[in-house]
Design a protein around this motif. Structure first.
Motif, PDB file in Angstrom:
ATOM      1  N   PHE A 114      63.316  19.245  20.879  1.00 31.06           N
ATOM      2  CA  PHE A 114      64.442  18.580  20.425  1.00 31.06           C
ATOM      3  C   PHE A 114      65.562  19.765  21.927  1.00 31.06           C
ATOM      4  N   GLY A 115      65.044  21.142  22.855  1.00 31.90           N
ATOM      5  CA  GLY A 115      65.837  21.736  22.677  1.00 31.90           C
ATOM      6  C   GLY A 115      65.444  21.575  24.490  1.00 31.90           C
ATOM      7  N   LEU A 116      64.107  21.499  24.409  1.00 33.26           N
ATOM      8  CA  LEU A 116      63.847  20.862  25.360  1.00 33.26           C
ATOM      9  C   LEU A 116      64.194  19.473  26.730  1.00 33.26           C
ATOM     10  N   GLU A 117      63.873  18.326  25.707  1.00 35.15           N
ATOM     11  CA  GLU A 117      63.378  16.937  26.388  1.00 35.15           C
ATOM     12  C   GLU A 117      64.747  16.719  27.631  1.00 35.15           C
ATOM     13  N   GLN A 118      66.189  17.379  27.398  1.00 36.44           N
ATOM     14  CA  GLN A 118      67.226  16.757  27.803  1.00 36.44           C
ATOM     15  C   GLN A 118      66.808  17.811  29.472  1.00 36.44           C
ATOM     16  N   LYS A 119      65.749  18.436  29.651  1.00 33.44           N
ATOM     17  CA  LYS A 119      65.823  19.625  31.240  1.00 33.44           C
ATOM     18  C   LYS A 119      65.347  19.011  31.976  1.00 33.44           C
ATOM     19  N   PHE A 120      64.410  17.888  31.703  1.00 32.14           N
ATOM     20  CA  PHE A 120      63.662  17.109  32.097  1.00 32.14           C
ATOM     21  C   PHE A 120      63.770  15.566  32.497  1.00 32.14           C
ATOM     22  N   GLU A 121      63.600  15.406  33.593  1.00 36.14           N
ATOM     23  CA  GLU A 121      63.975  13.793  33.850  1.00 36.14           C
ATOM     24  C   GLU A 121      63.212  13.212  33.844  1.00 36.14           C
ATOM     25  N   HIS A 122      61.720  13.155  33.166  1.00 39.67           N
ATOM     26  CA  HIS A 122      60.909  12.541  32.322  1.00 39.67           C
ATOM     27  C   HIS A 122      60.218  13.028  31.038  1.00 39.67           C
ATOM     28  N   GLN A 123      60.255  11.811  29.970  1.00 37.35           N
ATOM     29  CA  GLN A 123      59.720  12.208  28.969  1.00 37.35           C
ATOM     30  C   GLN A 123      58.310  11.620  28.578  1.00 37.35           C
ATOM     31  N   ILE A 124      57.717  11.878  28.373  1.00 40.77           N
ATOM     32  CA  ILE A 124      56.268  10.641  28.011  1.00 40.77           C
ATOM     33  C   ILE A 124      55.921  10.964  26.669  1.00 40.77           C
ATOM     34  N   ASP A 125      56.371   9.919  25.891  1.00 38.21           N
ATOM     35  CA  ASP A 125      55.946  10.047  23.858  1.00 38.21           C
ATOM     36  C   ASP A 125      54.648   9.847  23.608  1.00 38.21           C
ATOM     37  N   LEU A 126      53.431  10.791  23.209  1.00 44.24           N
ATOM     38  CA  LEU A 126      51.877  10.259  23.846  1.00 44.24           C
ATOM     39  C   LEU A 126      51.663   9.876  22.658  1.00 44.24           C
ATOM     40  N   ALA A 127      53.398   9.708  21.351  1.00 41.22           N
ATOM     41  CA  ALA A 127      52.655   8.282  20.452  1.00 41.22           C
ATOM     42  C   ALA A 127      52.729   7.161  20.749  1.00 41.22           C
ATOM     43  N   LYS A 128      53.582   7.525  21.669  1.00 38.92           N
ATOM     44  CA  LYS A 128      53.866   5.654  22.174  1.00 38.92           C
ATOM     45  C   LYS A 128      52.035   5.368  23.240  1.00 38.92           C
ATOM     46  N   GLU A 129      51.964   6.350  24.348  1.00 40.44           N
ATOM     47  CA  GLU A 129      51.143   5.668  24.873  1.00 40.44           C
ATOM     48  C   GLU A 129      49.751   5.308  24.160  1.00 40.44           C
ATOM     49  N   TRP A 130      49.773   6.708  23.534  1.00 40.41           N
ATOM     50  CA  TRP A 130      48.370   5.956  22.774  1.00 40.41           C
ATOM     51  C   TRP A 130      48.258   4.940  21.008  1.00 40.41           C
ATOM     52  N   HIS A 131      49.649   4.201  20.819  1.00 36.68           N
ATOM     53  CA  HIS A 131      49.765   3.206  20.553  1.00 36.68           C
ATOM     54  C   HIS A 131      49.712   2.238  21.443  1.00 36.68           C
ATOM     55  N   GLN A 132      49.833   2.079  22.662  1.00 40.03           N
ATOM     56  CA  GLN A 132      49.619   1.140  23.522  1.00 40.03           C
ATOM     57  C   GLN A 132      48.499   0.937  24.019  1.00 40.03           C
ATOM     58  N   PHE A 133      47.774   2.073  23.450  1.00 41.28           N
ATOM     59  CA  PHE A 133      46.056   2.434  24.823  1.00 41.28           C
ATOM     60  C   PHE A 133      45.703   1.385  23.414  1.00 41.28           C
ATOM     61  N   THR A 134      45.900   1.948  21.794  1.00 38.78           N
ATOM     62  CA  THR A 134      44.551   1.392  21.154  1.00 38.78           C
ATOM     63  C   THR A 134      45.339   0.531  19.900  1.00 38.78           C
ATOM     64  N   GLY A 135      46.580   0.224  19.809  1.00 43.32           N
ATOM     65  CA  GLY A 135      47.536  -0.791  19.116  1.00 43.32           C
ATOM     66  C   GLY A 135      47.797  -0.125  18.062  1.00 43.32           C
ATOM     67  N   LEU A 136      47.052   1.268  17.403  1.00 45.92           N
ATOM     68  CA  LEU A 136      47.158   2.144  16.194  1.00 45.92           C
ATOM     69  C   LEU A 136      47.907   3.094  16.044  1.00 45.92           C
ATOM     70  N   PRO A 137      49.234   3.263  14.712  1.00 48.42           N
ATOM     71  CA  PRO A 137      49.831   4.761  14.785  1.00 48.42           C
ATOM     72  C   PRO A 137      48.667   5.573  15.146  1.00 48.42           C
TER      73      PRO A 137
END
Length: 255
Positions: free
Chosen positions: A150-173
């Motif tokens: 919560f305190g770090l995310e706005q300090k970077f230009e890119h944020q890649i959500d790993l759960a979202k990436e896993w879902h896109q990869f596998t179709g699973l939660p």
């Protein structure tokens, strides 16, 4: 008088509904509860220092001694927000990633994604994320987990959500933590414990209202707990655990 049970749970915002539910049954009469970082939860469970633990899923992969305890977990159907690769350059530019030392589950998740989904060769450095100097160059990234995001995310230009990436990869939660035990516990206690967890999950707005000292607003906390975190350990999540274990074993055949 029987000895009180000992329980460890993750000390992040996403555990608040569980703690709120346990408070509803005046848990201090029944057991001692400690809130710890994920790695410490895992250590306590694996060393048999506690009877029940909410532990990172990686800690109990390939360990049949530990049984799932309750139909609840810390999971995400898609975006989880608090397991995130932060960087100032696009994913394709990243050559080195600092891994948050609080949890091996997230560290292994990003390694699985890098190897099997992104097809990238990355240098991994385990670190105390809060001591890593920022801003990072575009060739480096930081895997941050838990409330510190919560305190770090706005300090970077890119944020890649790993759960979202896993879902896109596998179709699973994705499942990040589960309740486990290696002990034989009474049916009466088990039912009472699980009902308390259910009460907390069903009353998330009330649980959020009870919080103080948040890095985000109560409304944002409620949104996070209801939209980003998914607590019911249903069949898709159980399937996700099996698949995650499969990829971890492919990546680390000797483990």
């Amino acid at each position: 008088m029987s000895k009180k049970l000992s329980i460890t749970a993750v000390s992040y915002l996403n555990t608040v509904p569980f703690v709120f539910g346990l408070k509803s049954i005046n848990y201090k009469k029944h057991f001692n509860l400690s809130l710890d970082i994920p790695a410490e939860c895992a250590r306590k469970v694996l060393n048999d220092e506690v009877d029940i633990g909410l532990v990172p899923i990686y800690a109990v992969l390939n360990k049949p001694k530990y049984k799932l305890f309750s139909d609840y977990c810390i999971g995400a159907l898609n975006d989880v927000r608090t397991v995130t690769l932060l960087s100032n350059g696009p994913l394709s530019s990243i050559k080195k990633v600092y891994l948050d030392n609080h949890s091996k589950t997230s560290a292994n998740l990003i390694k699985v994604l890098a190897k099997f989904y992104w097809k990238m060769d990355i240098e991994w450095v385990t670190a105390d994320i809060e001591k890593v100097k920022i801003p990072l160059p575009e060739s480096e990234g930081m895997l941050a987990i838990g409330d510190k995001v919560f305190g770090l995310e706005q300090k970077f230009e890119h944020q890649i959500d790993l759960a979202k990436e896993w879902h896109q990869f596998t179709g699973l939660p994705m499942v990040f933590a589960v309740w486990v035990t290696s002990k034989k516990l009474s049916t009466v206690f088990t039912e009472k414990f699980c009902k308390a967890l259910a009460f907390g999950v069903e009353n998330i707005p009330l649980a959020a209202e009870s919080l103080n000292g948040l890095k985000i607003s109560h409304d944002e906390a409620t949104h996070y707990l209801t939209k980003n975190i998914s607590y019911v350990l249903d069949k898709p999540k159980r399937d996700a655990i099996v698949l995650f274990e499969h990829y971890v074993n492919l990546m680390n055949p000797k483990e």
